[in-house]
Design a protein around this motif. Sequence first.
Motif, PDB file in Angstrom:
ATOM      1  N   LEU A  64       0.827  -1.207   0.000  1.00 17.66           N
ATOM      2  CA  LEU A  64       0.000   0.000   0.000  1.00 17.66           C
ATOM      3  C   LEU A  64       0.862   1.259   0.000  1.00 17.66           C
ATOM      4  O   LEU A  64       0.457   2.294  -0.553  1.00 17.66           O
ATOM      5  N   TYR A 112      -3.407   6.452  -5.382  1.00 20.44           N
ATOM      6  CA  TYR A 112      -4.388   6.721  -4.301  1.00 20.44           C
ATOM      7  C   TYR A 112      -5.197   7.969  -4.668  1.00 20.44           C
ATOM      8  O   TYR A 112      -4.914   9.060  -4.223  1.00 20.44           O
ATOM      9  N   THR A 113      -6.211   7.762  -5.497  1.00 19.86           N
ATOM     10  CA  THR A 113      -7.020   8.888  -5.957  1.00 19.86           C
ATOM     11  C   THR A 113      -8.467   8.733  -5.500  1.00 19.86           C
ATOM     12  O   THR A 113      -9.279   9.616  -5.713  1.00 19.86           O
ATOM     13  N   ARG A 114      -8.780   7.616  -4.874  1.00 18.18           N
ATOM     14  CA  ARG A 114     -10.136   7.354  -4.435  1.00 18.18           C
ATOM     15  C   ARG A 114     -10.042   6.585  -3.129  1.00 18.18           C
ATOM     16  O   ARG A 114      -9.211   5.682  -2.999  1.00 18.18           O
ATOM     17  N   LEU A 115     -10.868   6.924  -2.146  1.00 15.26           N
ATOM     18  CA  LEU A 115     -10.800   6.268  -0.844  1.00 15.26           C
ATOM     19  C   LEU A 115     -11.177   4.782  -0.952  1.00 15.26           C
ATOM     20  O   LEU A 115     -12.157   4.433  -1.604  1.00 15.26           O
ATOM     21  N   TRP A 116     -10.392   3.949  -0.263  1.00 15.22           N
ATOM     22  CA  TRP A 116     -10.710   2.524  -0.096  1.00 15.22           C
ATOM     23  C   TRP A 116     -10.909   1.772  -1.403  1.00 15.22           C
ATOM     24  O   TRP A 116     -11.736   0.896  -1.494  1.00 15.22           O
ATOM     25  N   ASP A 117     -10.094   2.117  -2.374  1.00 18.38           N
ATOM     26  CA  ASP A 117     -10.222   1.479  -3.681  1.00 18.38           C
ATOM     27  C   ASP A 117      -8.994   0.590  -3.936  1.00 18.38           C
ATOM     28  O   ASP A 117      -8.257   0.789  -4.902  1.00 18.38           O
ATOM     29  N   TYR A 118      -8.732  -0.337  -3.020  1.00 17.74           N
ATOM     30  CA  TYR A 118      -7.568  -1.222  -3.133  1.00 17.74           C
ATOM     31  C   TYR A 118      -7.929  -2.509  -2.385  1.00 17.74           C
ATOM     32  O   TYR A 118      -8.884  -2.528  -1.606  1.00 17.74           O
ATOM     33  N   PHE A 126      -8.140  -5.117   0.401  1.00 15.59           N
ATOM     34  CA  PHE A 126      -7.946  -5.024   1.847  1.00 15.59           C
ATOM     35  C   PHE A 126      -7.112  -6.204   2.366  1.00 15.59           C
ATOM     36  O   PHE A 126      -7.056  -7.254   1.745  1.00 15.59           O
TER      37      PHE A 126
END
Lengths: 323, 323
Positions: free
Chosen positions: B129, B138-144, B146
Amino acid sequence: MEEKSSVSPMVLVHRPPAIDFIDEPLSHSFTLLYTHTSPVPIPHFLSSHAASVRAVVSVGRLPMTAEFISNLPSLEIVVCASVGFDHVDLDECKRRRIAVTNAGNAYGEDVADLAVGLLIGVLRRVPALDRYIRSGQYTRLWDYPFGFKLSKKKVGIVGLGSIGSLVAKRLEPFGCIISYNSRSLKPGVPYLYHTDILSLAADNDVLILCCSLTDETQHIVNREVMETLGKYGVIINIGRGGLMDEKEMVKCLMEGMIWGVGLDVFENEPEVPEELFSLENVVLSPHSAGMTLGSLGNVTEFVLTNLKAFFSDQPLIFPVQLD
Amino acid sequence: MEEKSSVSPMVLVHRPPAIDFIDEPLSHSFTLLYTHTSPVPIPHFLSSHAASVRAVVSVGRLPMTAEFISNLPSLEIVVCASVGFDHVDLDECKRRRIAVTNAGNAYGEDVADLAVGLLIGVLRRVPALDRYIRSGQYTRLWDYPFGFKLSKKKVGIVGLGSIGSLVAKRLEPFGCIISYNSRSLKPGVPYLYHTDILSLAADNDVLILCCSLTDETQHIVNREVMETLGKYGVIINIGRGGLMDEKEMVKCLMEGMIWGVGLDVFENEPEVPEELFSLENVVLSPHSAGMTLGSLGNVTEFVLTNLKAFFSDQPLIFPVQLD
């Protein structure tokens, strides 16, 4: 309050587009609507479904203003999949007698785990050395800058609430010496209490920010605190971005005023100051501290349980007191 | 043994070129020679300084064979800056009545700390991460994707010696459930004992390799062990590279037969299988588990203390028993 029905009530899911973990499990028991897929502006969307929506599931702390709520005259319950609920206009909920629930402390253990992971990551340069190997630079044994010991490090916890306490408990067997700053001394706690953050910074090698963001804690870590912590100082932030003066933090890192930082949160997420991308003493994390598949599973359980309980007149878990 | 002199005895430093932490502190009290800067082959170099060298400081476990030792007829003591001393021909030392010392357990805490750092790094995807943010994704929250919880993970320690015990102690407050495999059951230990590694793998989510490398433990983690651990299994290796069948490990990772690994050691260091460089569920570390500035400082102290003690007929610390 109108009579509750147990047959597939209409539930509005109010969530960021990327966070879809709750959709599938909810769909088995409820008829779902989503704000994020609305082709029309949200107020328009809300008012066109006004009569049917009886519950909102709030994910990812998207704002639920009084206006948002006023567009839903049949709303009876707001189920937050977050620990925080200050994104919901509680006065309006109270006035309308809308129930509100949160996720208890579902993410606490994970947040504390990541705090330790970030601290080891910064001190022992874990992501930096992983990059070093992946970039093909590992061609000679022990030919890289060494990290720092965790053992005997003096660690100051800012905010010894549930998460701060979990962090402290985890760090004890590493041989860290724990002290803390909190609004007040916690009776029965074995750690040294500092009445203010400057005193905490002066006496410690590491600060771990575990407090909530309020008017009092906004920029609690300012330049003076970082200068006091000193050039071997490390700061871990798993609280909120606004706890640190991010501009000054970037300057302090670039000037060597502090040694390193591990950051899960930023002032304007998902924006991260680009100056940090090239720094080796920095570990960056995308607000992932609470986000594990296990915790999301637990939260899904809480949300489902609360919706089912509500529509069958059973007691709620983690109700937010509105009085 | 000839009479000892307290005035600047000749000390030969036998170390890899990149590890120079001990040179400067030693130079204040001793006349130093180095094998790594020799312009001639080492046997030739040794024999040309044969009469003068009374002590060898051995850093980074470079071999000290009987032949190496036989070239130094005035040698009286070998001071290892490592915990291990199996790179020194102890039979030859015993025959010649040459004293040998090691570094006690100087690196144990650091190794245990990194084991935990690697485990959190793999489960919570910390370096992955960090890369994600640094690469501008990292351009959008929580879009990876987990990560996984540490809490309630069943962790099997392979080799519950001093380091394995330190790892277990650290993982307890994370809510991990610890069991172990060792040559024999350790009396008084609160963890479940498994008589063999297959049984340990079958009953756990995570294996942490903390044992030494011997004929018995060579490739103790083979394909069968990894298949038994299963597709959500994680392996951390802070022991020696040869504990794992590295080729099979790479295959198992690429086939999804296990979930991830955290590796501080490799079979042919500094070679790392390049297939690992593009895998996201892998954390790589360049044999840095024991290498912190603090531990190197401690070891420098031990080495200096032992040399000074030896040349003034004082007792040694961490003497290796040759009988």
